[in-house]
Design a protein around this motif. Structure first.
Motif, PDB file in Angstrom:
ATOM      1  N   ILE A  18       0.849  -1.201   0.000  1.00  0.00           N
ATOM      2  CA  ILE A  18       0.000   0.000   0.000  1.00  0.00           C
ATOM      3  C   ILE A  18       0.881   1.246   0.000  1.00  0.00           C
ATOM      4  O   ILE A  18       0.593   2.225  -0.690  1.00  0.00           O
ATOM      5  CB  ILE A  18      -0.970  -0.003   1.195  1.00  0.00           C
ATOM      6  N   GLY A  19       1.974   1.222   0.734  1.00  0.00           N
ATOM      7  CA  GLY A  19       2.899   2.368   0.751  1.00  0.00           C
ATOM      8  C   GLY A  19       3.504   2.633  -0.616  1.00  0.00           C
ATOM      9  O   GLY A  19       3.597   3.788  -1.048  1.00  0.00           O
ATOM     10  N   VAL A  74       1.597  -4.307  -9.059  1.00  0.00           N
ATOM     11  CA  VAL A  74       2.032  -4.144  -7.665  1.00  0.00           C
ATOM     12  C   VAL A  74       0.898  -4.554  -6.737  1.00  0.00           C
ATOM     13  O   VAL A  74       1.115  -5.265  -5.747  1.00  0.00           O
ATOM     14  CB  VAL A  74       2.494  -2.687  -7.391  1.00  0.00           C
ATOM     15  N   GLY A  75      -0.329  -4.126  -7.061  1.00  0.00           N
ATOM     16  CA  GLY A  75      -1.478  -4.537  -6.263  1.00  0.00           C
ATOM     17  C   GLY A  75      -1.690  -6.042  -6.296  1.00  0.00           C
ATOM     18  O   GLY A  75      -1.990  -6.667  -5.273  1.00  0.00           O
ATOM     19  N   LEU A  76      -1.523  -6.627  -7.470  1.00  0.00           N
ATOM     20  CA  LEU A  76      -1.672  -8.079  -7.596  1.00  0.00           C
ATOM     21  C   LEU A  76      -0.603  -8.814  -6.789  1.00  0.00           C
ATOM     22  O   LEU A  76      -0.889  -9.844  -6.164  1.00  0.00           O
ATOM     23  CB  LEU A  76      -1.602  -8.488  -9.062  1.00  0.00           C
ATOM     24  N   LEU A  77       0.601  -8.284  -6.771  1.00  0.00           N
ATOM     25  CA  LEU A  77       1.658  -8.881  -5.952  1.00  0.00           C
ATOM     26  C   LEU A  77       1.245  -8.883  -4.480  1.00  0.00           C
ATOM     27  O   LEU A  77       1.414  -9.889  -3.784  1.00  0.00           O
ATOM     28  CB  LEU A  77       2.973  -8.111  -6.130  1.00  0.00           C
ATOM     29  N   GLY A  78       0.693  -7.772  -4.019  1.00  0.00           N
ATOM     30  CA  GLY A  78       0.213  -7.711  -2.633  1.00  0.00           C
ATOM     31  C   GLY A  78      -0.892  -8.718  -2.367  1.00  0.00           C
ATOM     32  O   GLY A  78      -0.938  -9.349  -1.310  1.00  0.00           O
ATOM     33  N   ALA A 108      -6.011  -9.015   1.562  1.00  0.00           N
ATOM     34  CA  ALA A 108      -5.218  -9.269   0.362  1.00  0.00           C
ATOM     35  C   ALA A 108      -5.827  -8.561  -0.844  1.00  0.00           C
ATOM     36  O   ALA A 108      -5.116  -7.950  -1.646  1.00  0.00           O
ATOM     37  CB  ALA A 108      -5.120 -10.769   0.109  1.00  0.00           C
ATOM     38  N   LEU A 109      -7.132  -8.606  -0.976  1.00  0.00           N
ATOM     39  CA  LEU A 109      -7.793  -7.979  -2.122  1.00  0.00           C
ATOM     40  C   LEU A 109      -7.732  -6.450  -2.062  1.00  0.00           C
ATOM     41  O   LEU A 109      -7.861  -5.783  -3.084  1.00  0.00           O
ATOM     42  CB  LEU A 109      -9.242  -8.461  -2.220  1.00  0.00           C
ATOM     43  N   LYS A 110      -7.516  -5.926  -0.877  1.00  0.00           N
ATOM     44  CA  LYS A 110      -7.361  -4.478  -0.732  1.00  0.00           C
ATOM     45  C   LYS A 110      -6.180  -3.993  -1.577  1.00  0.00           C
ATOM     46  O   LYS A 110      -6.237  -2.904  -2.162  1.00  0.00           O
ATOM     47  CB  LYS A 110      -7.147  -4.120   0.745  1.00  0.00           C
ATOM     48  N   ALA A 111      -5.148  -4.790  -1.686  1.00  0.00           N
ATOM     49  CA  ALA A 111      -3.977  -4.403  -2.484  1.00  0.00           C
ATOM     50  C   ALA A 111      -4.333  -4.305  -3.970  1.00  0.00           C
ATOM     51  O   ALA A 111      -3.894  -3.373  -4.653  1.00  0.00           O
ATOM     52  CB  ALA A 111      -2.843  -5.411  -2.273  1.00  0.00           C
ATOM     53  N   THR A 112      -5.137  -5.236  -4.467  1.00  0.00           N
ATOM     54  CA  THR A 112      -5.554  -5.165  -5.870  1.00  0.00           C
ATOM     55  C   THR A 112      -6.400  -3.925  -6.105  1.00  0.00           C
ATOM     56  O   THR A 112      -6.220  -3.215  -7.101  1.00  0.00           O
ATOM     57  CB  THR A 112      -6.352  -6.416  -6.273  1.00  0.00           C
ATOM     58  N   ALA A 113      -7.322  -3.654  -5.202  1.00  0.00           N
ATOM     59  CA  ALA A 113      -8.164  -2.459  -5.335  1.00  0.00           C
ATOM     60  C   ALA A 113      -7.311  -1.198  -5.349  1.00  0.00           C
ATOM     61  O   ALA A 113      -7.528  -0.298  -6.172  1.00  0.00           O
ATOM     62  CB  ALA A 113      -9.188  -2.419  -4.203  1.00  0.00           C
TER      63      ALA A 113
END
Length: 149
Positions: A18-19, A74-78, A108-113
């Protein structure tokens, strides 16, 4: 010991990814504003060649495009790392707790969003700047044609 490692890994994914995405968002917004200000101050008559104008107009635009195209990854990696940590922690405990699964997957899905929240405006910024570049280059062509004729 194991739970502290999992908590640390989860925080690293959560705050680290997220950072990075927040940083990417700030950079793309800053570059977009910088380019808009630069385009507003460009005097087309100061350029002797179209290529020289193109070089000045293109500064930092590819960086915005790069951010827009890579933020979803990057979101998908998270997301992938978050899901791996969730499954690892479930396997470590040996019991299936639906609350733990849902919480882990939601985080985990928060990173994709977030990756999409960063990518969509960056691509919009890129397209706006590309159109402004095209207009300025067309104006240079019009001025060059007037000066020849």
């Amino acid at each position: 010991m194991e739970n502290s490692w999992l908590g640390l890994a989860h925080n690293a994914v959560d705050y680290g990814i997220i950072g990075i995405l927040v940083m990417m968002s700030i950079v793309s917004l800053w570059l977009f504003i910088e380019r808009l200000m630069a385009y507003g101050s460009i005097r087309i008559g100061d350029y002797e060649s179209k290529e020289e104008l193109e070089l000045d107009l293109g500064n930092n635009v590819s960086t915005i495009a790069t951010i827009g195209s890579n933020a979803p990854y990057v979101g998908l990696l998270g997301t992938v790392l978050g899901i791996m940590i969730t499954f690892y922690s479930l396997g470590d405990v040996g019991a299936v707790d639906p609350k733990k699964i849902m919480t882990g997957l939601a985080l985990a899905l928060k990173a994709t969003a977030m990756g999409l929240v960063v990518a969509i405006p960056a691509i919009v910024f890129y397209n706006i700047l590309l159109r402004k570049m095209e207009r300025l280059l067309a104006q240079w062509d019009i001025n060059a044609h007037k000066n020849r004729g």
